[in-house]
Design a protein around this motif. Sequence first.
Motif, short mmCIF file in Angstrom:
data_model
loop_
_atom_site.label_atom_id
_atom_site.label_comp_id
_atom_site.label_asym_id
_atom_site.label_seq_id
_atom_site.Cartn_x
_atom_site.Cartn_y
_atom_site.Cartn_z
N GLN A 218 39.10 35.25 41.54
CA GLN A 218 37.74 35.05 42.05
C GLN A 218 37.76 34.34 43.40
O GLN A 218 36.89 34.59 44.25
N ASP A 244 35.61 41.86 33.84
CA ASP A 244 34.18 42.15 33.99
C ASP A 244 33.50 41.13 34.89
O ASP A 244 32.62 41.47 35.70
N GLU A 245 33.89 39.87 34.75
CA GLU A 245 33.31 38.82 35.60
C GLU A 245 33.68 39.05 37.07
O GLU A 245 32.86 38.83 37.97
N HIS A 247 34.28 41.98 38.45
CA HIS A 247 33.45 43.11 38.90
C HIS A 247 32.04 42.64 39.25
O HIS A 247 31.48 43.06 40.27
N ARG A 248 31.49 41.76 38.43
CA ARG A 248 30.15 41.24 38.72
C ARG A 248 30.13 40.44 40.02
O ARG A 248 29.17 40.50 40.80
N ASP A 251 30.04 42.82 42.84
CA ASP A 251 28.68 43.37 42.94
C ASP A 251 27.75 42.39 43.64
O ASP A 251 26.99 42.77 44.55
N ASN A 252 27.79 41.13 43.22
CA ASN A 252 26.88 40.13 43.78
C ASN A 252 27.14 39.89 45.27
O ASN A 252 26.20 39.63 46.04
N HIS A 256 31.97 46.14 47.56
CA HIS A 256 32.56 47.33 46.95
C HIS A 256 33.50 48.07 47.89
O HIS A 256 34.49 48.67 47.44
#
Length: 379
Positions: A218, A244-245, A247-248, A251-252, A256
């Motif tokens: 992250q 998944d975290e 990926h989020r 996104d935020n 991408h």
Amino acid sequence: MTRSTLAHGFGGFQRQCIDLCEGFVSQGHEVTVLTTAHPDGIEKEVQAGFTVHYLTPSRPKKLSRPWFKESKRIIEEIHQRTPIDVIHSNEFAGAGIISWAKRNNVPLAVVCHGSLRTELLSFLSSADKRPRYWHWLFLTPMFLLKRCLMWEMPMRRAASSIILVSPTLERDFRLFSRGKVKVIENGIKLPDRREPIIQSGKLRLLCTGRADSQKGFQLAIKAVSEITELDLHLDIVGTGPYLDELHRLVDNLKLHDRVTFHGRVDDDELARIYSSADIYLIPTLRHEGLPLALLEAMAHGLPTISSYIGGNTDVITHDHDGLFITAGRLDELVTSIRRLGSDPAARISISKAARETTERRFDRDRMVRETMETLYSMS
């Protein structure tokens, strides 16, 4: 005996196990692996000349009392057919056969990638203020202490040899370990040497390994978001519970087009990704013994930015064959990426030194040879 192999996940813990087994077989030894349940329900398979038993009274990667009981039953059957000369336990996997090994005069070697201290420090380094964290703040240390008392300390007493993957762990193994400790640093299969090339255009950053919060992926994503003056692209290789975290987060931050998740890849694809990368990032929060991912990146001649933590501190010499940052410091990670990104000469110098370090210290054949010498000395 090991709680996981490459069938269970992509990581240094699993890779070291397979490399040792293949090395033992290449020297003419008969090798059997006992591990936890296969994710696809496979019970037994032969690979690269050794047999793997996936014991079903367990979940993948999870040791348990039923697993210990079943592992003892399988070992007794194997021993009746062909007497076992030595048992190599990856951490606490051999806890269920301590008494059996003593009765049958079978020596037990234990390889440790961490300790109670490093586990606690790694857990605390990922602290935040979410309610669930504060709930686990008490439960996790109690679980680790229980595991230490029930599994680790009995294993230390029973073992004929305790193998540590990094010198940084030695001070944690004084109790019940006198005269038993042997440091055998991890080793990898060295790829073909290549001359570092400074490519114009996009600068590719790379993270590899199991995706959990303590790996710090992250931070790498946030660093890419903050550095807008360089044309950066981040590749992330691996799977795990934190994916998944991540990926989020992408996104935020609307990244991408600047971050690619590759998932789990085979060795050939991983080698290709290493070869196309310019800088390797290991912003981990975890006090690991000696991450194979770090060694693999350095062996490919990648200038690496690493957290100053755990076994990493025994591998890299700052400003020579890599750069260090303080674990968890996003600002230091950003500064280091900017430095290497804008200084091609520094990247080439660190790249060459990193490859030389792995050739000198971290060859896989050396790891297998030293491990075999230790096992021979026990029998």
